[in-house]
Motif scaffolding. Sequence first.
Motif, mmCIF file in Angstrom:
data_model
loop_
_atom_site.group_PDB
_atom_site.id
_atom_site.type_symbol
_atom_site.label_atom_id
_atom_site.label_comp_id
_atom_site.label_asym_id
_atom_site.label_seq_id
_atom_site.Cartn_x
_atom_site.Cartn_y
_atom_site.Cartn_z
ATOM 1 N N SER A 205 0.818 -1.210 0.000
ATOM 2 C CA SER A 205 0.000 0.000 0.000
ATOM 3 C C SER A 205 0.851 1.259 0.000
ATOM 4 N N ALA A 380 -15.210 3.844 -6.057
ATOM 5 C CA ALA A 380 -15.605 2.949 -4.977
ATOM 6 C C ALA A 380 -16.099 1.621 -5.521
ATOM 7 N N THR A 382 -17.457 -0.601 -3.607
ATOM 8 C CA THR A 382 -18.673 -0.973 -2.886
ATOM 9 C C THR A 382 -19.930 -0.506 -3.621
ATOM 10 N N ASP A 426 -21.280 0.584 12.200
ATOM 11 C CA ASP A 426 -20.782 -0.766 11.984
ATOM 12 C C ASP A 426 -20.445 -1.382 13.338
ATOM 13 N N LYS A 552 -11.892 5.348 8.954
ATOM 14 C CA LYS A 552 -13.176 4.965 8.390
ATOM 15 C C LYS A 552 -13.826 3.759 9.063
ATOM 16 N N GLY A 553 -13.045 2.783 9.520
ATOM 17 C CA GLY A 553 -13.657 1.560 10.030
ATOM 18 C C GLY A 553 -13.563 1.456 11.540
ATOM 19 N N PHE A 554 -14.462 0.674 12.139
ATOM 20 C CA PHE A 554 -14.447 0.585 13.601
ATOM 21 C C PHE A 554 -13.216 -0.133 14.106
ATOM 22 N N GLU A 555 -12.581 -0.933 13.247
ATOM 23 C CA GLU A 555 -11.342 -1.603 13.657
ATOM 24 C C GLU A 555 -10.095 -0.808 13.272
ATOM 25 N N ARG A 559 -6.193 -1.454 14.368
ATOM 26 C CA ARG A 559 -5.282 -2.026 13.386
ATOM 27 C C ARG A 559 -4.030 -1.156 13.228
ATOM 28 N N LYS A 578 -9.962 -9.568 19.613
ATOM 29 C CA LYS A 578 -9.869 -10.219 18.298
ATOM 30 C C LYS A 578 -8.470 -10.062 17.710
ATOM 31 N N ALA B 48 -13.961 -7.690 5.444
ATOM 32 C CA ALA B 48 -12.735 -7.124 4.866
ATOM 33 C C ALA B 48 -11.605 -7.307 5.860
ATOM 34 N N ASP B 49 -10.435 -7.772 5.394
ATOM 35 C CA ASP B 49 -9.315 -7.760 6.338
ATOM 36 C C ASP B 49 -8.230 -6.781 5.903
ATOM 37 N N LEU B 50 -8.619 -5.878 5.024
ATOM 38 C CA LEU B 50 -7.736 -4.752 4.717
ATOM 39 C C LEU B 50 -8.600 -3.556 4.336
ATOM 40 N N ASP B 51 -7.996 -2.376 4.391
ATOM 41 C CA ASP B 51 -8.698 -1.174 3.959
ATOM 42 C C ASP B 51 -8.664 -1.075 2.437
ATOM 43 N N GLY B 54 -5.997 1.131 0.355
ATOM 44 C CA GLY B 54 -5.113 0.876 1.494
ATOM 45 C C GLY B 54 -4.312 2.097 1.896
ATOM 46 N N GLY B 147 -9.535 3.228 3.450
ATOM 47 C CA GLY B 147 -10.673 2.549 4.088
ATOM 48 C C GLY B 147 -12.014 3.175 3.793
ATOM 49 N N SER B 148 -12.053 4.233 2.986
ATOM 50 C CA SER B 148 -13.343 4.882 2.772
ATOM 51 C C SER B 148 -14.232 4.079 1.828
ATOM 52 N N ASP B 149 -13.654 3.209 1.029
ATOM 53 C CA ASP B 149 -14.470 2.329 0.190
ATOM 54 C C ASP B 149 -14.932 1.142 1.050
ATOM 55 N N VAL B 150 -13.964 0.411 1.555
ATOM 56 C CA VAL B 150 -14.267 -0.639 2.524
ATOM 57 C C VAL B 150 -13.224 -0.513 3.618
ATOM 58 N N ALA B 151 -13.663 -0.545 4.881
ATOM 59 C CA ALA B 151 -12.712 -0.490 5.987
ATOM 60 C C ALA B 151 -12.438 -1.891 6.492
ATOM 61 N N ALA B 152 -11.185 -2.154 6.848
ATOM 62 C CA ALA B 152 -10.841 -3.444 7.432
ATOM 63 C C ALA B 152 -11.765 -3.727 8.608
ATOM 64 N N GLY B 153 -12.271 -4.942 8.685
ATOM 65 C CA GLY B 153 -13.174 -5.318 9.771
ATOM 66 C C GLY B 153 -14.634 -5.219 9.386
ATOM 67 N N ALA B 154 -14.944 -4.509 8.278
ATOM 68 C CA ALA B 154 -16.345 -4.344 7.886
ATOM 69 C C ALA B 154 -16.874 -5.632 7.257
#
Lengths: 627, 627
Positions: A205, A380, A382, A426, A552-555, A559, A578, B48-51, B54, B147-154
């Motif tokens: 990345s 995006a 998504t 989320d 952006k994400g709760f994790e 991370r 986790k 997702a396990d990555l943003d 990224g 992570g704005s498209d998909v955030a890790a953990g979502a």
Amino acid sequence: MSDRKQFRDLVDPEVAHDAIDSLDLAPEPETVPLSEARGRVLAERVDADLDVPGFDRATVDGYAVRGRDTFGADEADPVTLDLVGTVHAGEEPDVPIGEGEAVEISTGAVMPDDADAVVMVERTEIDGERVRVRTAVAPGDNVMVAGSDVAAGARALGPGTRLTARDIGLLSALGRDAVPVRGRPKIGIVSTGDELVRPGEELNSARGEIYDVNSYTIAAGVEEAGGEAVLYPHAGDDYDEMERLLLEAADECDLVLSSGSTSASAVDVIYRVVEERGELLLHGVAVKPGKPMLIGELGDSAYVGLPGYPVSALTIFRTFVAPAIREAAGLPEPQTATARGRMAVRERYSEGRLRLMPAGLVTDSDGETLVYPVDKGSGATTSLVEADGVVAVDPDTEYLDQGEEVDVQLFSPDVRAPTLLAVGEDDPALSRILDALERPRFLPVGSREGLRRLSNSVPDVAVVAGPTERDVETVDLGGWEREWGLVVPDGNPDAVDGLSDLIDRDLAFVNRGRDAGLRASLDAALSDLADERGASLADLTESIRGFEAGTKGFESPARAVARGEADAGLGLRATAEKLGLTFVPVGVEDVRVRANPDRVEKPGVRELEATLAETDVYESLPGYERA
Amino acid sequence: MSDRKQFRDLVDPEVAHDAIDSLDLAPEPETVPLSEARGRVLAERVDADLDVPGFDRATVDGYAVRGRDTFGADEADPVTLDLVGTVHAGEEPDVPIGEGEAVEISTGAVMPDDADAVVMVERTEIDGERVRVRTAVAPGDNVMVAGSDVAAGARALGPGTRLTARDIGLLSALGRDAVPVRGRPKIGIVSTGDELVRPGEELNSARGEIYDVNSYTIAAGVEEAGGEAVLYPHAGDDYDEMERLLLEAADECDLVLSSGSTSASAVDVIYRVVEERGELLLHGVAVKPGKPMLIGELGDSAYVGLPGYPVSALTIFRTFVAPAIREAAGLPEPQTATARGRMAVRERYSEGRLRLMPAGLVTDSDGETLVYPVDKGSGATTSLVEADGVVAVDPDTEYLDQGEEVDVQLFSPDVRAPTLLAVGEDDPALSRILDALERPRFLPVGSREGLRRLSNSVPDVAVVAGPTERDVETVDLGGWEREWGLVVPDGNPDAVDGLSDLIDRDLAFVNRGRDAGLRASLDAALSDLADERGASLADLTESIRGFEAGTKGFESPARAVARGEADAGLGLRATAEKLGLTFVPVGVEDVRVRANPDRVEKPGVRELEATLAETDVYESLPGYERA
């Protein structure tokens, strides 16, 4: 051919359709075994070259007779015939039938010579070497005459028939174990861009690498349209490499699709290759997304350049390329690929070109379909799964009004509106609850934005965590509590004890974004701390390194801590456990599932409410409790 | 488990559904490569396990800046920043941004440290080592945050998602090159019956052999329902062989289907194997067709015995077994698999059990759907392709009235009514004309029966050859002439000269059936001959050996001659030449395409009329001429 070239700035979409139609994608017909013929399209008419059945066939168990020998027979006055033999299915009859004679016969067996009818066994009885017949039969009764199902020479299936189980049944009956079918157009896919990495490989990345989305997406789209996809290695911006790859693909395929890069230099290189080694018919179409489409020829192959962003690439593929692939494969346009609904919101346009607006579907409590725009930006991925289809908006349309009826071109004919449209915070418990529902869609926009969207009446429910400012009328469907605090490295090397450490020490902190309920809980806790200290909230937050930036994400904060990029992150006990990190508790916040009052009777909302009442997902999540 | 057994004589269809539901067909989940994941069903949730992306990513070409350095900039009053570097997509930025600095950046590239916005290149100009910025940007402008498209953990995709191109796009973005999916249930198919021969092998009709229709048909049905079909060799009536085959299939598959034989002894053998080596839960269901259905268990596998006739087997498969396979595969019930229409004719019932009536669809000129029963007897494989679905008729229903609305359960969701329903005389020119039409259906019922059906207003057109008795009001769409006569062995060894030879010499003759126009032309010619001779028509026909028997196909008499079974056959010059036989001309007959007057405006009828006016198929058919 040069009159096909269209180099005005942006051509009309119809011109692009015509240009693609002018290309020849149709492969040679081929012959496939019957066991692989399902779904294929017959290349030519199939005539029967044998009779089905191939012989006069008994259709019941009983006795083969000459019908005239039974004339007048009935219950009161049976006729008695001599039994002269037996014939089973799969056997050759060894006796003909003479006057006053009968042969025992099984269903499916060959009629003996000179027999012309069968008496059902139920209407007979055996008497030694004779059989008593208690009914009259006419010639032809209970006999399937040779060729009466299909006669040799008859037209069995026409060219263009898409073979289903039923057609395969007929072909089996005709003894065909191989059939001539239309070839599947072979579509080469060349993704371009130095930053692309194939899924499954390691991603860097820091160098701006991203996974190649278009190759597999377009390949799946090609297969859905009846083509055969061939993936080629990525091409970078190097002219020689691009030329070699494109010509290799052109040599092996009926159509070459390039896509993947948004970089102007890669597009420029492709442009030059097609100009020099083929013919460019058209570039630039007045459609959004997808303006930078290329159409041309390369060697003996057709060529289409798709835009780089995945949603744009797939939309342009579906609109312009998939119909040409189906045509070349001999497949009909898919049926019922359109849904009609009313716009859930007003949407403005001033594009001056055809807009293919990604749209989502949601049903109201009456089962009526509402349509809402999904516009997360073309970059995006998504948007791909958050939309159900596209609405084609005319260049002259200035806006679509709320309540206006629109047609949505579904991404596939079996697309159905989700049973539930949820938005908001989320949360790992929520993820598991959604797993139990029939066909939910959840948009993780955060609590604040979720509540805002709920007030717009598009979603069915919003999931809201922590304290909220906004006052929206909703119906509470249930919820839970979750323990939140600071996630620190395993073993808590900095001995972080609570929020004060963030303020008083120089620790690198990672926060959540402003829409997150976690952030609202943090703000409230800091506000209390400010009161305690007699300081302003701003004083406190300014002294926290990283407070203003949001993830952006709760994790995401946890991370970042796990990667060693920060000393502490805002998060949940469940996330810390986790990821194998240490958790420093700060508080407990409510998470509530709040429904649009107009939607509480919708089946999907009721299903959610029932699931919330029964679920035991909290038991396996540390720091969680039903509330 | 014995309370699941249902051995009353015929059980209710619901009980059979329940019994099949009680069987376990679901295989273990498996992991498949992304390239093979299309159409498969996710076995578990994918988080997702990555943003994605990224990294903070530029969404336009331009200059990465600190937003606050551009405050107040506009066209009139630009801000000038120091250019300190360049970063392209796929590169790692090598400089951070300090106060008053900018870095040239490409779309998709990584934002340099401390830069928080991008100014589009269009709003800037280069001035040596500096860049002039003519607009203000706020932090976040033209940047896609990590992570704005998909955030890790979502939660990315839920369990049960049927993977389309769009889902595959999202999985690609997450870097997944393999996904956990529901297993496809493995369905073993054992066809029974000594008389069955696999398509492609030699058929001995004298022994009553027929091609195995059910194996491939049911296999295709299994694949349509999302299962994986495994064909086993045929089993005869031998107990040990049947036991070995069924147990082998049970060992390897989730469900074993037997089918193929109508012979009572084979069914009896299967029955015993299942009773002795497994458990029979149920036999006999109150449904027509399909009464003799078996449901049970065999080893660890489920077992269903289908009826032997192909239409019955496929109907029972679709009604009872396919839903269980879809359920086990995790697939939803197919959508829009029902068509509503009005009965074109009145149809009587007095079954006392559920009737699954095969039905065909035809549209009238207004595009309204009409439904007509297709009842050729269960033994006919052509019912498979002449019907579009089934109408479930309640046991208590005595009749369906003409005009009554019924729902047709289509054989597949993409079934559409044919564009043209034609009936009547089979003919080689007609076969070629039909090839040119969009989606025609032709039933070769002969001229007389065709005209009768046309008068019932079900078909659109009847193809009528030779003289007709019946006076039906029709609209003539066009037609042709064809030369008919006697087809004799190559070289005409018996020196047959005309019809008189059939009467005056002892020649074995093969006639057509009474519905054929050829037969009507023959009758007319013999009638003229009788007048000439001053004899009765009956006198003449009685002296022709084989006159009374009729064959089903227009090529059948000629084919009997070719096989050496007859000295002369009624037929066409075109047929004689096709089969390498000699033709003795007798006359020329008209073939007319006559339309139902109510249907002349129907698009499919207009298409036929236009094709008739333009076609040149007659040129390549000996003895043919447009008329």
